[in-house]
Design a protein around this motif. Structure first.
Motif, PDB file in Angstrom:
ATOM      1  N   ALA A 142       5.240  14.111 -22.074  1.00  0.00           N
ATOM      2  CA  ALA A 142       4.812  12.732 -21.836  1.00  0.00           C
ATOM      3  C   ALA A 142       3.778  12.706 -20.716  1.00  0.00           C
ATOM      4  O   ALA A 142       3.862  13.486 -19.771  1.00  0.00           O
ATOM      5  CB  ALA A 142       6.005  11.862 -21.459  1.00  0.00           C
ATOM      6  N   VAL A 143       2.822  11.829 -20.842  1.00  0.00           N
ATOM      7  CA  VAL A 143       1.905  11.522 -19.743  1.00  0.00           C
ATOM      8  C   VAL A 143       2.198  10.095 -19.312  1.00  0.00           C
ATOM      9  O   VAL A 143       2.198   9.174 -20.136  1.00  0.00           O
ATOM     10  CB  VAL A 143       0.433  11.666 -20.166  1.00  0.00           C
ATOM     11  N   VAL A 144       2.474   9.906 -18.035  1.00  0.00           N
ATOM     12  CA  VAL A 144       2.871   8.593 -17.530  1.00  0.00           C
ATOM     13  C   VAL A 144       1.801   8.039 -16.608  1.00  0.00           C
ATOM     14  O   VAL A 144       1.054   8.794 -15.957  1.00  0.00           O
ATOM     15  CB  VAL A 144       4.228   8.671 -16.789  1.00  0.00           C
ATOM     16  N   SER A 145       1.702   6.720 -16.559  1.00  0.00           N
ATOM     17  CA  SER A 145       0.768   6.060 -15.660  1.00  0.00           C
ATOM     18  C   SER A 145       1.346   4.724 -15.236  1.00  0.00           C
ATOM     19  O   SER A 145       2.192   4.148 -15.936  1.00  0.00           O
ATOM     20  CB  SER A 145      -0.597   5.863 -16.330  1.00  0.00           C
ATOM     21  N   VAL A 172      -1.298  -2.551  -7.245  1.00  0.00           N
ATOM     22  CA  VAL A 172      -2.426  -2.886  -6.368  1.00  0.00           C
ATOM     23  C   VAL A 172      -3.331  -1.683  -6.178  1.00  0.00           C
ATOM     24  O   VAL A 172      -4.352  -1.766  -5.521  1.00  0.00           O
ATOM     25  CB  VAL A 172      -1.932  -3.389  -4.994  1.00  0.00           C
ATOM     26  N   GLY A 173      -2.945  -0.555  -6.764  1.00  0.00           N
ATOM     27  CA  GLY A 173      -3.751   0.655  -6.600  1.00  0.00           C
ATOM     28  C   GLY A 173      -3.566   1.240  -5.222  1.00  0.00           C
ATOM     29  O   GLY A 173      -2.713   0.820  -4.434  1.00  0.00           O
ATOM     30  N   GLU A 174      -4.387   2.207  -4.924  1.00  0.00           N
ATOM     31  CA  GLU A 174      -4.296   2.860  -3.628  1.00  0.00           C
ATOM     32  C   GLU A 174      -5.218   2.185  -2.613  1.00  0.00           C
ATOM     33  O   GLU A 174      -5.686   2.800  -1.667  1.00  0.00           O
ATOM     34  CB  GLU A 174      -4.648   4.344  -3.782  1.00  0.00           C
ATOM     35  N   ALA A 175      -5.486   0.892  -2.872  1.00  0.00           N
ATOM     36  CA  ALA A 175      -6.366   0.134  -1.985  1.00  0.00           C
ATOM     37  C   ALA A 175      -5.793   0.065  -0.582  1.00  0.00           C
ATOM     38  O   ALA A 175      -4.583   0.038  -0.385  1.00  0.00           O
ATOM     39  CB  ALA A 175      -6.551  -1.278  -2.533  1.00  0.00           C
ATOM     40  N   HIS A 176      -6.673   0.026   0.365  1.00  0.00           N
ATOM     41  CA  HIS A 176      -6.256  -0.123   1.758  1.00  0.00           C
ATOM     42  C   HIS A 176      -5.515  -1.439   1.915  1.00  0.00           C
ATOM     43  O   HIS A 176      -5.838  -2.434   1.272  1.00  0.00           O
ATOM     44  CB  HIS A 176      -7.486  -0.078   2.671  1.00  0.00           C
ATOM     45  N   GLU A 177      -4.507  -1.446   2.765  1.00  0.00           N
ATOM     46  CA  GLU A 177      -3.672  -2.631   2.923  1.00  0.00           C
ATOM     47  C   GLU A 177      -4.480  -3.849   3.317  1.00  0.00           C
ATOM     48  O   GLU A 177      -4.166  -4.986   2.942  1.00  0.00           O
ATOM     49  CB  GLU A 177      -2.565  -2.368   3.947  1.00  0.00           C
ATOM     50  N   ARG A 178      -5.582  -3.642   4.085  1.00  0.00           N
ATOM     51  CA  ARG A 178      -6.386  -4.798   4.508  1.00  0.00           C
ATOM     52  C   ARG A 178      -7.014  -5.482   3.306  1.00  0.00           C
ATOM     53  O   ARG A 178      -7.102  -6.716   3.252  1.00  0.00           O
ATOM     54  CB  ARG A 178      -7.471  -4.357   5.492  1.00  0.00           C
ATOM     55  N   ALA A 192       0.831  -1.208   0.000  1.00  0.00           N
ATOM     56  CA  ALA A 192       0.000   0.000   0.000  1.00  0.00           C
ATOM     57  C   ALA A 192       0.864   1.257   0.000  1.00  0.00           C
ATOM     58  O   ALA A 192       0.578   2.230  -0.709  1.00  0.00           O
ATOM     59  CB  ALA A 192      -0.933  -0.009   1.206  1.00  0.00           C
ATOM     60  N   ALA A 193       1.947   1.241   0.790  1.00  0.00           N
ATOM     61  CA  ALA A 193       2.832   2.408   0.848  1.00  0.00           C
ATOM     62  C   ALA A 193       3.565   2.609  -0.470  1.00  0.00           C
ATOM     63  O   ALA A 193       3.723   3.745  -0.947  1.00  0.00           O
ATOM     64  CB  ALA A 193       3.834   2.240   1.991  1.00  0.00           C
ATOM     65  N   ILE A 194       4.010   1.512  -1.091  1.00  0.00           N
ATOM     66  CA  ILE A 194       4.700   1.600  -2.385  1.00  0.00           C
ATOM     67  C   ILE A 194       3.765   2.186  -3.434  1.00  0.00           C
ATOM     68  O   ILE A 194       4.123   3.099  -4.183  1.00  0.00           O
ATOM     69  CB  ILE A 194       5.193   0.208  -2.820  1.00  0.00           C
ATOM     70  N   SER A 195       2.545   1.669  -3.495  1.00  0.00           N
ATOM     71  CA  SER A 195       1.587   2.130  -4.491  1.00  0.00           C
ATOM     72  C   SER A 195       1.216   3.586  -4.274  1.00  0.00           C
ATOM     73  O   SER A 195       1.116   4.364  -5.228  1.00  0.00           O
ATOM     74  CB  SER A 195       0.331   1.259  -4.454  1.00  0.00           C
ATOM     75  N   GLN A 196       1.032   3.974  -3.025  1.00  0.00           N
ATOM     76  CA  GLN A 196       0.683   5.366  -2.740  1.00  0.00           C
ATOM     77  C   GLN A 196       1.785   6.304  -3.213  1.00  0.00           C
ATOM     78  O   GLN A 196       1.515   7.347  -3.828  1.00  0.00           O
ATOM     79  CB  GLN A 196       0.444   5.557  -1.246  1.00  0.00           C
ATOM     80  N   ALA A 197       3.045   5.943  -2.956  1.00  0.00           N
ATOM     81  CA  ALA A 197       4.159   6.787  -3.395  1.00  0.00           C
ATOM     82  C   ALA A 197       4.215   6.864  -4.915  1.00  0.00           C
ATOM     83  O   ALA A 197       4.428   7.943  -5.489  1.00  0.00           O
ATOM     84  CB  ALA A 197       5.475   6.237  -2.840  1.00  0.00           C
ATOM     85  N   ARG A 198       4.006   5.745  -5.579  1.00  0.00           N
ATOM     86  CA  ARG A 198       4.045   5.744  -7.042  1.00  0.00           C
ATOM     87  C   ARG A 198       2.943   6.620  -7.628  1.00  0.00           C
ATOM     88  O   ARG A 198       3.182   7.427  -8.533  1.00  0.00           O
ATOM     89  CB  ARG A 198       3.898   4.318  -7.568  1.00  0.00           C
ATOM     90  N   PHE A 199       1.727   6.477  -7.121  1.00  0.00           N
ATOM     91  CA  PHE A 199       0.611   7.232  -7.674  1.00  0.00           C
ATOM     92  C   PHE A 199       0.732   8.724  -7.370  1.00  0.00           C
ATOM     93  O   PHE A 199       0.370   9.569  -8.197  1.00  0.00           O
ATOM     94  CB  PHE A 199      -0.720   6.672  -7.172  1.00  0.00           C
ATOM     95  N   GLU A 200       1.252   9.049  -6.195  1.00  0.00           N
ATOM     96  CA  GLU A 200       1.461  10.468  -5.874  1.00  0.00           C
ATOM     97  C   GLU A 200       2.531  11.054  -6.788  1.00  0.00           C
ATOM     98  O   GLU A 200       2.386  12.172  -7.297  1.00  0.00           O
ATOM     99  CB  GLU A 200       1.859  10.626  -4.411  1.00  0.00           C
ATOM    100  N   LEU A 201       3.610  10.290  -7.002  1.00  0.00           N
ATOM    101  CA  LEU A 201       4.650  10.737  -7.921  1.00  0.00           C
ATOM    102  C   LEU A 201       4.076  10.978  -9.314  1.00  0.00           C
ATOM    103  O   LEU A 201       4.329  12.020  -9.932  1.00  0.00           O
ATOM    104  CB  LEU A 201       5.765   9.696  -7.998  1.00  0.00           C
ATOM    105  N   ILE A 202       3.303  10.018  -9.818  1.00  0.00           N
ATOM    106  CA  ILE A 202       2.766  10.114 -11.183  1.00  0.00           C
ATOM    107  C   ILE A 202       1.905  11.359 -11.342  1.00  0.00           C
ATOM    108  O   ILE A 202       2.031  12.104 -12.324  1.00  0.00           O
ATOM    109  CB  ILE A 202       1.948   8.853 -11.515  1.00  0.00           C
ATOM    110  N   ALA A 203       1.033  11.617 -10.385  1.00  0.00           N
ATOM    111  CA  ALA A 203       0.154  12.787 -10.481  1.00  0.00           C
ATOM    112  C   ALA A 203       0.958  14.073 -10.518  1.00  0.00           C
ATOM    113  O   ALA A 203       0.704  14.964 -11.347  1.00  0.00           O
ATOM    114  CB  ALA A 203      -0.822  12.792  -9.308  1.00  0.00           C
ATOM    115  N   LYS A 204       1.950  14.178  -9.655  1.00  0.00           N
ATOM    116  CA  LYS A 204       2.750  15.403  -9.591  1.00  0.00           C
ATOM    117  C   LYS A 204       3.680  15.517 -10.792  1.00  0.00           C
ATOM    118  O   LYS A 204       3.925  16.622 -11.306  1.00  0.00           O
ATOM    119  CB  LYS A 204       3.547  15.430  -8.283  1.00  0.00           C
TER     120      LYS A 204
END
Length: 376
Positions: free
Chosen positions: A228-231, A236-242, A198-210
């Motif tokens: 370029a637009v990156v994605s 696992v997405g920003e899904a909750h770790e549970r 969850a932490a890895i995905s959150q960092a990746r998605f925050e990076l991509i948006a910025k």
């Protein structure tokens, strides 16, 4: 960080001992641009690799530490790198090295033992190498490493989280291999995997948006390098770790049959779109792919400056070789505007003529680094 002027970071000295083809080498430089020119195989990239080791990780080549030792010095030879870095004039001494028969390197900052992760507090180092030219058409693993390296420059804990996820995943894979069926053991390991995923995905998605926002700003200001637009896909997405832990439980027997985890951040991929042509970067020409990659690095450098509040250090290996004179001049002007210190390599000083007197220049050959004067 708001509107405060970024702190200016400069690497002012680098000294190597028994590193790659250098028995001993040292240079001093304070300019915004530093150029290393010399014949192929002279050791220019080795200098950039040494600088890259002043950040967490295994450097821009991802070689083993033993491979970095000077090969003709004998099997018991280690290596050391010493540097001086200033941040708004305040100086730090940084050192890292490797001793044979160990698996990790040592780090010292201002005379005190430190961890590699602590190096991010002194410099944020970004790089672009010829090996990355095939990024958009190559292996997904290379693109994951690329996006995680960009994330690490913004989120220093990202590397630790990725390593922790890998350790937990390997433990789960070993349990499959050893025929373990205890649900409680699996649940504990899967919770740990899910926490880090969850932490890895959150960092990746925050990076991509910025990063996409920074790319749009850069492209609006200059069309010299395409936008370029990156994605990130397949994460696992920003899904909750549970929720991810529950998913791992559901697919446990599928993964057991495969002998490994099939889904997770370790399987994610990076997709890049050439905005002006509305096409995947993988379908662009070789020259367009190079320009897209340079644009991403420039946008990321601007993003690091804004978010961290200090200028990064850029390592651009052979960056000018395949750019026409106009685009080379545009690159150097863009680097000026960023304010980041940039180390560049090339086979000939003429590739950097447009820099004029803005650069400190060195000739590299035979394990020697010699300053060059009179080319400004």
């Amino acid at each position: 960080m708001a509107d405060a002027a970024p702190r200016v970071v400069r690497l002012t000295r680098l000294a190597l001992t028994n590193f790659r083809n250098y028995s001993a080498a040292r240079f001093d430089a304070e300019a915004s641009h530093i150029v290393f020119a010399g014949p192929n195989g002279a050791g220019k990239t080795n200098l950039l690799e040494a600088i890259s080791l002043l950040s967490p990780g295994r450097g821009l080549r991802r070689a083993t530490y033993a491979q970095m030792a000077r090969q003709d010095a004998g099997p018991e030879t280690g290596w050391t790198i010493h540097a001086r870095v200033t941040k708004d004039g305040e100086e730090s001494a940084i050192g890292t090295g490797f001793t044979p028969f160990t698996t990790s390197r040592t780090v010292r900052i201002d005379g005190e033992d430190a961890r590699p992760d602590d190096l991010s507090e002194r410099m944020r180092i970004l790089w672009l190498t010829p090996a990355m030219d095939g990024l958009f058409t190559g292996a997904a693993a290379d693109r994951r490493r690329f996006i995680d390296r960009l994330a690490l420059a913004l989120f220093p804990a990202h590397g630790r989280r990725a390593n922790a996820y890998d350790r937990a995943m390997r433990q789960r894979n070993r349990m499959f291999e050893d025929g373990v069926f205890d649900a409680k053991w699996f649940a504990a390991v899967e919770r740990e995997m899910a926490e880090h995923a969850a932490a890895i995905s959150q960092a990746r998605f925050e990076l991509i948006a910025k990063l996409n926002a920074a790319q749009a700003v850069r492209a609006a200001a200059s069309r010299d390098f395409p936008q370029a637009v990156v994605s990130v896909v397949g994460d696992v997405g920003e899904a909750h770790e549970r929720r991810f832990a529950d998913f791992l439980e559901k697919v446990r027997e599928r993964d057991r049959a495969a002998g490994r985890a099939i889904t997770g951040p370790h399987r994610a991929d990076l997709e890049v779109i050439h905005v002006e042509k509305n096409m995947p970067a993988a379908l662009a020409s070789t020259g367009e792919q190079k320009a897209l990659l340079i644009g991403i690095i420039l946008g990321h450098a601007a993003l690091v400056t804004r978010m961290v509040g200090e200028t990064p250090v850029l390592l651009l290996d052979e960056v000018a070789a395949h750019l026409d004179p106009g685009r080379r001049a545009a690159l150097y002007d863009t680097l000026d505007a960023l304010g980041a210190q940039t180390f560049m390599t090339g086979t000939d000083q003429s590739l950097f003529t447009a820099l004029g007197d803005r650069a400190d220049r060195f000739h590299v050959e035979g394990g020697k680094v010699a300053p060059v004067t009179g080319l400004g």
